[in-house]
Motif scaffolding. Structure first.
Motif, PDB file in Angstrom:
ATOM      1  N   UNK A  23       0.781  -1.053  -0.161  1.00 49.29           N
ATOM      2  CA  UNK A  23      -0.024  -0.039   0.146  1.00 49.29           C
ATOM      3  C   UNK A  23       0.881   1.356   0.243  1.00 49.29           C
ATOM      4  N   UNK A  24       2.043   1.252   0.964  1.00 51.91           N
ATOM      5  CA  UNK A  24       2.750   2.612   0.957  1.00 51.91           C
ATOM      6  C   UNK A  24       3.625   2.516  -0.477  1.00 51.91           C
ATOM      7  N   UNK A  25       4.010   1.563  -0.875  1.00 49.39           N
ATOM      8  CA  UNK A  25       4.628   1.608  -2.269  1.00 49.39           C
ATOM      9  C   UNK A  25       3.616   2.248  -3.325  1.00 49.39           C
ATOM     10  N   UNK A  26       2.631   1.654  -3.259  1.00 41.44           N
ATOM     11  CA  UNK A  26       1.774   2.256  -4.404  1.00 41.44           C
ATOM     12  C   UNK A  26       1.280   3.755  -4.243  1.00 41.44           C
ATOM     13  N   UNK A  48      -1.485  12.611   4.889  1.00 38.71           N
ATOM     14  CA  UNK A  48      -1.986  11.907   6.031  1.00 38.71           C
ATOM     15  C   UNK A  48      -2.072  10.744   5.926  1.00 38.71           C
ATOM     16  N   UNK A  49      -2.678  10.065   4.546  1.00 34.56           N
ATOM     17  CA  UNK A  49      -2.649   8.582   4.428  1.00 34.56           C
ATOM     18  C   UNK A  49      -1.308   8.049   4.554  1.00 34.56           C
ATOM     19  N   UNK A  50      -0.350   8.569   3.913  1.00 38.21           N
ATOM     20  CA  UNK A  50       1.105   8.253   3.973  1.00 38.21           C
ATOM     21  C   UNK A  50       1.613   8.045   5.301  1.00 38.21           C
ATOM     22  N   UNK A  87      13.180  -4.708  -0.409  1.00 41.32           N
ATOM     23  CA  UNK A  87      14.350  -4.332  -1.728  1.00 41.32           C
ATOM     24  C   UNK A  87      13.668  -3.457  -2.663  1.00 41.32           C
ATOM     25  N   UNK A  88      12.675  -4.027  -2.974  1.00 44.54           N
ATOM     26  CA  UNK A  88      11.526  -3.269  -4.034  1.00 44.54           C
ATOM     27  C   UNK A  88      11.039  -1.832  -3.487  1.00 44.54           C
ATOM     28  N   UNK A  89      10.500  -2.146  -2.285  1.00 49.49           N
ATOM     29  CA  UNK A  89      10.045  -0.917  -1.557  1.00 49.49           C
ATOM     30  C   UNK A  89      10.962   0.224  -1.514  1.00 49.49           C
ATOM     31  N   UNK A  90      12.181  -0.134  -1.054  1.00 48.77           N
ATOM     32  CA  UNK A  90      13.433   0.796  -1.240  1.00 48.77           C
ATOM     33  C   UNK A  90      13.763   1.302  -2.481  1.00 48.77           C
TER      34      UNK A  90
END
Length: 150
Positions: A23-26, A48-50, A87-90
């Motif tokens: 969710x955060x990555x999106x 706010x969501x982040x 790693x993808x999120x990073x």
């Protein structure tokens, strides 16, 4: 924050953390796309969501960190999958930070240039002792006001 003691708890905790990261990555990818498109004002709504997702991610991460040894024994393949997801999120975060830093640098450069141009216009055009035109002293420049509304 309850400790993880069963394999079912481990699977559930890993699923929850994976979902949060996705969710955060999106959200970060959406923010990056908006900034690249020049729609910076639209990114304010994502803040706010982040922040909420980042807080949940931190809490879940701390819970998993406290039970790391058990998780590695109970679900080693899931832990490896989580590591790849991180790693993808990073990479998404790094791209987002580069775009935001570039935007900040460009806008700061525009403001500095505008401020300098205004200071030159407001300063008297005189010659100094060397016969060259003097530049206005930055200390005596007029303040620059602008609207944050884009």
């Amino acid at each position: 924050m309850s400790p993880i003691t069963t394999a079912a708890d481990a699977e559930r905790a890993l699923d929850d953390l994976s979902a949060l990261i996705e969710k955060l990555a999106g959200l970060m990818e959406e923010e990056t796309a908006l900034v690249r498109a020049g729609k910076v004002s639209h990114t304010v709504a994502l803040g706010r969501t982040k922040a909420e997702l980042a807080g949940q991610l931190y809490t879940s991460g701390e819970r998993l960190k406290a039970s790391a040894k058990f998780l590695m024994q109970a679900a080693p393949t899931r832990c490896a999958a989580l590591r790849r997801l991180q790693e993808a999120f990073r990479a998404v975060l790094q791209k987002n930070m580069i775009v935001l830093a570039t935007t900040h640098a460009v806008s700061e450069g525009i403001m500095r240039r505008l401020s300098g141009d205004l200071a030159k216009k407001s300063a008297p055009q005189v010659y100094g002792a060397t016969g060259r035109a003097t530049t206005p002293h930055p200390k005596y420049g007029q303040p620059l006001a602008f609207s944050k509304k884009l």
